[in-house]
Each structure stands twice: as C-alpha cells, then as structure tokens.
Write a protein that holds these residues in place. Structure first.
Motif, PDB file in Angstrom:
ATOM      1  N   ALA A  41      28.128  68.974 -52.076  1.00 43.64           N
ATOM      2  CA  ALA A  41      28.187  67.651 -51.633  1.00 43.64           C
ATOM      3  C   ALA A  41      28.423  66.993 -53.208  1.00 43.64           C
ATOM      4  N   GLU A  42      28.195  67.591 -54.189  1.00 48.14           N
ATOM      5  CA  GLU A  42      28.242  66.842 -55.386  1.00 48.14           C
ATOM      6  C   GLU A  42      29.952  66.921 -55.810  1.00 48.14           C
ATOM      7  N   THR A  43      30.258  68.249 -55.745  1.00 42.95           N
ATOM      8  CA  THR A  43      31.755  68.388 -56.215  1.00 42.95           C
ATOM      9  C   THR A  43      32.538  67.681 -55.196  1.00 42.95           C
ATOM     10  N   PHE A  44      32.259  67.688 -53.627  1.00 44.21           N
ATOM     11  CA  PHE A  44      33.179  66.969 -52.709  1.00 44.21           C
ATOM     12  C   PHE A  44      33.285  65.359 -53.296  1.00 44.21           C
ATOM     13  N   ALA A  45      32.036  64.703 -53.627  1.00 45.70           N
ATOM     14  CA  ALA A  45      32.202  63.413 -53.892  1.00 45.70           C
ATOM     15  C   ALA A  45      33.064  63.210 -55.309  1.00 45.70           C
ATOM     16  N   LEU A  46      32.783  64.076 -56.232  1.00 40.19           N
ATOM     17  CA  LEU A  46      33.847  63.986 -57.271  1.00 40.19           C
ATOM     18  C   LEU A  46      35.204  64.050 -57.030  1.00 40.19           C
ATOM     19  N   PHE A  47      35.681  65.073 -56.199  1.00 41.00           N
ATOM     20  CA  PHE A  47      36.776  65.545 -55.527  1.00 41.00           C
ATOM     21  C   PHE A  47      37.474  64.061 -54.888  1.00 41.00           C
ATOM     22  N   TYR A  48      36.718  63.473 -53.998  1.00 42.41           N
ATOM     23  CA  TYR A  48      37.008  62.358 -53.298  1.00 42.41           C
ATOM     24  C   TYR A  48      37.462  61.137 -54.039  1.00 42.41           C
TER      25      TYR A  48
END
Length: 173
Positions: A41-48
């Motif tokens: 979830a953390e890296t997806f949030a940064l990616f998004y």
C-alpha cells in the motif's frame, strides 16, 4: 489522453475508470518487478501520487474509481501471484516465462487476476482490455501473443466467458 474534467490539458475521449485502473495496476506491478520489490500500500500510494502529478489526474470520481480498481487488481495479483503466474506459464507453451517482457507479463497478470477472481468481469472483457493495453504499451505482436495466451486460459474456466449465468450442457449460449 483524457478529457479536461479528469486531466489537465487533454482533449481526447476519456476511457472507463476500470481501463485506467488496469493500466495503473499494470504500471505499478511493472515498477515493482523492475525494482525487485513486493507490491504494498505504501509504495502504491507513492506511485499513484507521482502518476497523478505527472499526468494531471484529478481527485474526482473518475480518479477515485480508477485508483480503487488499480488497488483491487494489484492486491489480487500480490495475494495470488504464484497461481496467476502458474496459469500463465501453462498457457504460454514454448515461451520461457522469464523471457516474456515485464510489460506483457504484468498485462497478463492483471487480466488473469480478473478472469480467476473477479466474477463481475466477463473473461472476454479482460482479454479485450489486455490486448488493447498491450497494443498501447508493447505493440501489435505483443497483443496477438497475449490474446492467444489469455484465450487459452479462458477456455479452461468453469464460467461463462461473456459473463452472466453459465449455460448448462446442451443449452445454447
């Protein structure tokens, strides 16, 4: 690209939020592959956040729905990755799985996740979307390869490939 109400400066017709979600999930999974990191979830949030800023994706209903669907897809792939990859390996005969491009592999992972775990998405829709995404990101030859692999997977499913109720033996679709 997308309409002005969703992105800044864009003039082309807007795709469905699920299509955008599929593209985001594929891009995020590709990013994870390239960085050799597990999706979370953390890296997806940064990616998004990075994608949203780079492409001017607004925080409106379309953007929220696309993000939600991308999250659902990448989580499904993350939780069921071994089974998804096994299914792809079985149907991509004569191809070393590791030699399939990262883009093509992740397009197929997203489509197979839908086909195996999302009953509300007809398998033929997953295939059509994967082929179109492949043509946009990888080329026509990749689209043909992905179409062949995914159609082989579709033929093994125990549900109606077009959605709805599975016809009983002897009944017509």
């Amino acid at each position: 690209m997308f309409e002005d109400d969703d992105f800044t400066g864009a003039q082309e017709p807007r795709p469905h939020a699920k299509r955008m979600g599929r593209e985001l999930a594929m891009q995020y999974l590709f990013r994870c592959d390239m960085r050799q990191e597990l999706p979370d979830a953390e890296t997806f949030a940064l990616f998004y956040d990075q994608i949203r800023k780079e492409h001017g994706l607004k925080e409106n209903r379309f953007g929220r729905k696309a993000r939600e669907y991308a999250e659902k897809l990448y989580l499904t792939v993350a939780l069921n990755g071994e089974e998804i990859d096994s299914v792809i390996r079985q149907r991509s005969q004569n191809w070393d799985f590791e030699r399939i491009s990262h883009v093509d592999r992740n397009i197929m992972r997203v489509a197979v996740a839908e086909m195996l775990y999302m009953e509300d998405v007809p398998p033929v829709v997953s295939i059509d979307e994967a082929v179109e995404i492949a043509r946009d990101y990888s080329g026509d030859e990749a689209g043909s390869f992905i179409n062949g692999v995914l159609n082989g997977i579709k033929d093994t499913l125990k549900r109606n490939p077009r959605g709805g109720k599975q016809p009983n033996k002897g009944e017509q679709e």
